[in-house]
Design a protein around this motif. Structure first.
Motif, mmCIF file in Angstrom:
data_model
loop_
_atom_site.group_PDB
_atom_site.id
_atom_site.type_symbol
_atom_site.label_atom_id
_atom_site.label_comp_id
_atom_site.label_asym_id
_atom_site.label_seq_id
_atom_site.Cartn_x
_atom_site.Cartn_y
_atom_site.Cartn_z
ATOM 1 N N GLN A 1 0.808 -1.212 0.000
ATOM 2 C CA GLN A 1 0.000 0.000 0.000
ATOM 3 C C GLN A 1 0.851 1.276 0.000
ATOM 4 O O GLN A 1 0.342 2.352 -0.257
ATOM 5 C CB GLN A 1 -0.910 0.013 1.231
ATOM 6 N N GLU A 2 2.128 1.164 0.295
ATOM 7 C CA GLU A 2 2.996 2.330 0.431
ATOM 8 C C GLU A 2 3.637 2.710 -0.898
ATOM 9 O O GLU A 2 3.770 1.892 -1.805
ATOM 10 C CB GLU A 2 4.124 2.025 1.429
ATOM 11 N N THR A 3 4.049 3.957 -0.976
ATOM 12 C CA THR A 3 4.901 4.386 -2.075
ATOM 13 C C THR A 3 6.242 3.686 -1.884
ATOM 14 O O THR A 3 6.797 3.717 -0.788
ATOM 15 C CB THR A 3 5.098 5.911 -2.041
ATOM 16 N N PRO A 4 6.758 3.035 -2.911
ATOM 17 C CA PRO A 4 7.994 2.272 -2.737
ATOM 18 C C PRO A 4 9.169 3.177 -2.341
ATOM 19 O O PRO A 4 9.264 4.312 -2.779
ATOM 20 C CB PRO A 4 8.238 1.641 -4.096
ATOM 21 N N TRP A 5 10.034 2.641 -1.506
ATOM 22 C CA TRP A 5 11.265 3.324 -1.124
ATOM 23 C C TRP A 5 12.409 2.382 -1.433
ATOM 24 O O TRP A 5 12.269 1.165 -1.409
ATOM 25 C CB TRP A 5 11.280 3.731 0.347
ATOM 26 N N GLU A 6 13.534 2.986 -1.777
ATOM 27 C CA GLU A 6 14.701 2.186 -2.138
ATOM 28 C C GLU A 6 15.240 1.444 -0.922
ATOM 29 O O GLU A 6 15.136 1.913 0.203
ATOM 30 C CB GLU A 6 15.810 3.077 -2.692
ATOM 31 N N ARG A 7 15.814 0.285 -1.176
ATOM 32 C CA ARG A 7 16.428 -0.520 -0.134
ATOM 33 C C ARG A 7 17.891 -0.733 -0.475
ATOM 34 O O ARG A 7 18.241 -0.755 -1.641
ATOM 35 C CB ARG A 7 15.698 -1.864 0.004
ATOM 36 N N PRO A 8 18.702 -0.893 0.548
ATOM 37 C CA PRO A 8 18.431 -0.932 1.965
ATOM 38 C C PRO A 8 17.913 0.411 2.485
ATOM 39 O O PRO A 8 18.327 1.478 2.051
ATOM 40 C CB PRO A 8 19.775 -1.255 2.616
ATOM 41 N N TRP B 1 14.885 -9.457 0.377
ATOM 42 C CA TRP B 1 15.079 -10.863 0.712
ATOM 43 C C TRP B 1 15.829 -11.516 -0.438
ATOM 44 O O TRP B 1 15.379 -11.518 -1.577
ATOM 45 C CB TRP B 1 13.741 -11.550 0.929
ATOM 46 N N ASN B 2 17.016 -12.061 -0.133
ATOM 47 C CA ASN B 2 17.810 -12.798 -1.116
ATOM 48 C C ASN B 2 17.878 -14.232 -0.644
ATOM 49 O O ASN B 2 18.738 -14.593 0.154
ATOM 50 C CB ASN B 2 19.222 -12.217 -1.232
ATOM 51 N N GLY C 1 24.466 -10.737 3.576
ATOM 52 C CA GLY C 1 24.788 -9.359 3.211
ATOM 53 C C GLY C 1 24.221 -8.348 4.179
ATOM 54 O O GLY C 1 24.883 -7.370 4.549
ATOM 55 N N GLU C 2 22.980 -8.574 4.619
ATOM 56 C CA GLU C 2 22.379 -7.613 5.546
ATOM 57 C C GLU C 2 23.090 -7.610 6.894
ATOM 58 O O GLU C 2 23.154 -6.583 7.558
ATOM 59 C CB GLU C 2 20.877 -7.846 5.736
ATOM 60 N N PHE C 3 23.666 -8.732 7.299
ATOM 61 C CA PHE C 3 24.392 -8.757 8.566
ATOM 62 C C PHE C 3 25.695 -7.972 8.462
ATOM 63 O O PHE C 3 26.114 -7.334 9.428
ATOM 64 C CB PHE C 3 24.642 -10.195 9.027
ATOM 65 N N GLN C 4 26.319 -8.000 7.300
ATOM 66 C CA GLN C 4 27.523 -7.185 7.092
ATOM 67 C C GLN C 4 27.163 -5.699 7.128
ATOM 68 O O GLN C 4 27.905 -4.889 7.676
ATOM 69 C CB GLN C 4 28.193 -7.562 5.774
ATOM 70 N N ASN D 1 9.144 -12.063 9.053
ATOM 71 C CA ASN D 1 7.710 -12.174 8.797
ATOM 72 C C ASN D 1 7.232 -11.441 7.550
ATOM 73 O O ASN D 1 6.064 -11.113 7.444
ATOM 74 C CB ASN D 1 6.919 -11.656 10.018
ATOM 75 N N HIS D 2 8.110 -11.191 6.626
ATOM 76 C CA HIS D 2 7.725 -10.472 5.415
ATOM 77 C C HIS D 2 8.181 -11.276 4.199
ATOM 78 O O HIS D 2 9.227 -11.915 4.230
ATOM 79 C CB HIS D 2 8.354 -9.082 5.403
ATOM 80 N N GLU D 3 7.395 -11.235 3.139
ATOM 81 C CA GLU D 3 7.707 -12.039 1.956
ATOM 82 C C GLU D 3 8.874 -11.492 1.152
ATOM 83 O O GLU D 3 9.733 -12.234 0.712
ATOM 84 C CB GLU D 3 6.470 -12.131 1.065
#
Length: 165
Positions: free
Chosen positions: A64-71, A105-106, A112-115, A145-147
């Protein structure tokens, strides 16, 4: 005659400093994280953290949100219970801030996210300002808890000051 003087609050100062320090984390062409060393790096390499904002249950409503870049990093301030040092003049508190670090999610490659979390800690540990001191890590949690995304919640703690006069 009264003179209005702007004083930054502990939450505002923390938010600004966290955002500025997250901008120091870069990523090179080989997907290696590093800390920017001056403006020359900033012209050549990308910033690792693409979006910083205040937390508003952002990952719960991805569709429902406007997409935001990740990370992305969303900053959530926990309730602050102030203790009077001098009533009406000076207060102190334990201030806790959750950093919701949201990455794509990869599947099968969840390191990578832990680094990134380690680099975030490297640039934030020990921050001090006019309204806070001793900003450091307290708790870490990973939310699966997210796809589409992984949300790591890093809780930081500091001593906050509030000076009214």
């Amino acid at each position: 005659q009264y003179r209005l003087q702007y004083k930054m609050t502990v939450r505002e100062e923390l938010y600004r400093q966290i955002k500025a320090h997250l901008d120091l984390i870069g990523i090179n062409a080989a997907d290696e994280l590093f800390i920017f060393d001056g403006e020359a790096d900033a012209e050549v390499y990308n910033r690792a953290v693409k979006h910083v904002d205040l937390w508003n249950h952002n990952v719960e409503f991805l569709e429902q949100e406007t997409p935001w870049e990740r990370p992305a990093v969303f900053i959530e301030f926990q309730p602050i219970k102030w203790k009077a040092i001098v009533t009406g003049v000076e207060y102190r508190a334990d201030v806790f801030a959750n950093l919701h670090v949201v990455t794509d999610w990869n599947e099968g490659d969840g390191i990578g996210e832990f680094q990134l979390l380690e680099k975030i800690h490297e640039v934030l540990a020990g921050l001090c300002g006019s309204n806070f001191m001793e900003f450091d890590i307290d708790t870490s949690m990973t939310n699966h808890n997210h796809e589409e995304v992984v949300e790591n919640i890093e809780t930081y703690h500091c001593i906050g000051f509030r000076h009214l006069k």
